[in-house]
Design a protein around this motif. Structure first.
Motif, short mmCIF file in Angstrom:
data_model
loop_
_atom_site.label_atom_id
_atom_site.label_comp_id
_atom_site.label_asym_id
_atom_site.label_seq_id
_atom_site.Cartn_x
_atom_site.Cartn_y
_atom_site.Cartn_z
N ARG A 98 -71.54 -23.53 53.60
CA ARG A 98 -70.82 -24.72 53.13
C ARG A 98 -71.72 -25.75 52.47
O ARG A 98 -71.29 -26.86 52.17
CB ARG A 98 -70.03 -25.39 54.28
N GLN A 99 -72.98 -25.42 52.26
CA GLN A 99 -73.90 -26.39 51.63
C GLN A 99 -74.50 -25.85 50.33
O GLN A 99 -75.51 -26.36 49.86
CB GLN A 99 -75.01 -26.76 52.61
N PHE A 100 -73.92 -24.80 49.79
CA PHE A 100 -74.39 -24.30 48.51
C PHE A 100 -73.20 -23.78 47.71
O PHE A 100 -72.12 -23.52 48.25
CB PHE A 100 -75.43 -23.19 48.69
N THR A 101 -73.41 -23.67 46.39
CA THR A 101 -72.34 -23.23 45.50
C THR A 101 -72.84 -22.10 44.62
O THR A 101 -73.94 -22.16 44.08
CB THR A 101 -71.89 -24.39 44.59
N MET A 102 -72.02 -21.05 44.49
CA MET A 102 -72.29 -19.99 43.52
C MET A 102 -71.63 -20.39 42.20
O MET A 102 -70.45 -20.72 42.16
CB MET A 102 -71.70 -18.65 43.98
N HIS A 103 -72.41 -20.35 41.14
CA HIS A 103 -71.89 -20.64 39.81
C HIS A 103 -71.94 -19.35 39.00
O HIS A 103 -73.02 -18.82 38.74
CB HIS A 103 -72.73 -21.71 39.13
N PHE A 104 -70.79 -18.84 38.61
CA PHE A 104 -70.75 -17.59 37.86
C PHE A 104 -70.93 -17.88 36.38
O PHE A 104 -70.24 -18.72 35.81
CB PHE A 104 -69.44 -16.86 38.13
N VAL A 105 -71.89 -17.18 35.77
CA VAL A 105 -72.22 -17.43 34.37
C VAL A 105 -71.01 -17.17 33.48
O VAL A 105 -70.72 -17.93 32.57
CB VAL A 105 -73.42 -16.57 33.94
N THR A 106 -70.27 -16.10 33.77
CA THR A 106 -69.02 -15.80 33.07
C THR A 106 -67.96 -15.48 34.13
O THR A 106 -68.29 -15.13 35.27
CB THR A 106 -69.17 -14.60 32.12
N PRO A 107 -66.68 -15.55 33.79
CA PRO A 107 -65.63 -15.18 34.75
C PRO A 107 -65.79 -13.74 35.25
O PRO A 107 -65.48 -13.45 36.41
CB PRO A 107 -64.34 -15.35 33.95
N GLU A 108 -66.30 -12.86 34.39
CA GLU A 108 -66.49 -11.47 34.80
C GLU A 108 -67.48 -11.36 35.95
O GLU A 108 -67.36 -10.48 36.81
CB GLU A 108 -66.97 -10.63 33.61
N ASP A 109 -68.47 -12.23 35.98
CA ASP A 109 -69.46 -12.21 37.07
C ASP A 109 -68.80 -12.51 38.40
O ASP A 109 -69.15 -11.95 39.44
CB ASP A 109 -70.58 -13.22 36.79
N GLY A 110 -67.82 -13.40 38.39
CA GLY A 110 -67.08 -13.69 39.61
C GLY A 110 -66.27 -12.50 40.08
O GLY A 110 -66.18 -12.23 41.28
N VAL A 111 -65.69 -11.77 39.12
CA VAL A 111 -64.92 -10.57 39.46
C VAL A 111 -65.83 -9.51 40.07
O VAL A 111 -65.48 -8.88 41.08
CB VAL A 111 -64.22 -10.01 38.20
N TRP A 112 -67.03 -9.32 39.48
CA TRP A 112 -67.96 -8.32 40.01
C TRP A 112 -68.42 -8.69 41.41
O TRP A 112 -68.54 -7.82 42.28
CB TRP A 112 -69.17 -8.20 39.08
N MET A 113 -68.68 -9.96 41.64
CA MET A 113 -69.10 -10.39 42.97
C MET A 113 -67.99 -10.17 43.99
O MET A 113 -68.22 -9.71 45.12
CB MET A 113 -69.53 -11.86 42.96
N GLU A 114 -66.75 -10.45 43.60
CA GLU A 114 -65.62 -10.26 44.51
C GLU A 114 -65.48 -8.77 44.87
O GLU A 114 -65.24 -8.42 46.03
CB GLU A 114 -64.34 -10.77 43.88
N ARG A 115 -65.62 -7.92 43.87
CA ARG A 115 -65.53 -6.48 44.14
C ARG A 115 -66.66 -6.03 45.05
O ARG A 115 -66.45 -5.22 45.97
CB ARG A 115 -65.59 -5.72 42.82
N PHE A 116 -67.86 -6.54 44.80
CA PHE A 116 -69.02 -6.16 45.63
C PHE A 116 -68.79 -6.56 47.07
O PHE A 116 -68.99 -5.78 48.00
CB PHE A 116 -70.28 -6.82 45.07
N LEU A 117 -68.37 -7.81 47.27
CA LEU A 117 -68.17 -8.31 48.63
C LEU A 117 -67.02 -7.59 49.33
O LEU A 117 -67.11 -7.28 50.53
CB LEU A 117 -67.90 -9.81 48.60
#
Length: 268
Positions: free
Chosen positions: A43-62
């Motif tokens: 709760r004290q850090f933020t992930m910033h996805f360079v592109t929306p696709e990066d967020g999708v890849w991270m969601e799939r990975f997790l």
């Protein structure tokens, strides 16, 4: 800020040296998760996805990792056996309450990441960062690989130089394999020469220090361009002995103003 941060080794070294690492940038999802576990706080850090696709890849990975571990995600909350689970900060940092966690992690291809976005996120201006560090991918340079001039990862050293020029930190740290000193890029230009030119053309204040390290004189040029770990170590040993002799001779002079020492240990 730590670019090509991987699992966080260089960030940890800087933290242990007394720096506050405010941000990191990394492409690999697994490395980002490891970084967050060890060097960020829940709760004290933020992930910033360079592109929306990066967020999708991270969601799939997790999602894949969670499914394998029997973890479920319900209404945005990570749960194990129905209990909320905070993943970030459960590693190394959990044993050191005094350690300041890294607040921002940029996830994705740095070729698409702008310095303007970084500075806006951090609430800083160019020139305010003390150190920008990073270890651009070495696979295309290392003799442990194919040393392929056309490996697209080789060009990431120039992206690192771009961030140095645009962010204008007070100092830079670049970790790379020794073979980078002998590699050419596809244009037939030595990689270190092009790197130097980017820094010089960008008026980076630390350019002179880089020049002294890589091309301080005719002998040093030949050592670097024909570099091997053994030759580099021998050259460094000769320079340390020369510096010790100069310091001893200077101390023996009874008169005159004391010399000034710059950040790189050379008499002004």
């Amino acid at each position: 800020m730590d670019f090509f941060a991987g699992a966080g080794g260089m960030s940890l070294g800087l933290i242990q040296a007394g720096y506050e690492v405010v941000a990191a940038a990394e492409y690999d999802c697994g490395a980002v998760v490891t970084y967050g576990l060890n060097l960020c706080r829940y709760r004290q850090f933020t992930m910033h996805f360079v592109t929306p696709e990066d967020g999708v890849w991270m969601e799939r990975f997790l999602t894949k990792q969670f499914n394998q571990a029997g973890v479920t995600v319900t209404d945005g909350a990570v749960k194990v056996d129905g209990k909320r689970l905070g993943l970030a900060g459960t590693g190394l940092i959990s044993g050191d309450p005094a350690m300041s966690g890294v607040s921002h992690v940029f996830v994705g291809n740095v070729r698409k990441l702008t310095s303007e976005r970084i500075l806006e996120t951090l609430g800083m201006n160019a020139g305010e960062l003390d150190v920008v560090c990073g270890g651009p991918p070495c696979q295309g340079f290392s003799k442990g690989g194919k040393q392929n001039v056309y490996d697209p990862r080789n060009g990431l050293v120039y992206e690192f130089a771009r961030f140095i020029v645009e962010l204008q930190p007070k100092a830079m740290i670049m970790e790379e394999v020794p073979e980078v000193a002998t590699m050419m890029d596809p244009d037939g230009v030595p990689v270190l020469d092009k790197l130097r030119r980017i820094l010089e053309d960008g008026d980076f204040r630390g350019y002179e220090a880089f020049r002294k390290m890589a091309h301080g004189g005719p002998d040093r040029v030949e050592v670097m361009r024909g570099a091997t770990p053994k030759r580099l170590a021998a050259e460094a040993k000769r320079e340390r002995k020369a510096a010790a002799r100069a310091a001893k001779a200077k101390a023996a002079r009874p008169h005159g103003l004391p010399g000034q020492i710059d950040l790189f240990g050379e008499a002004a």
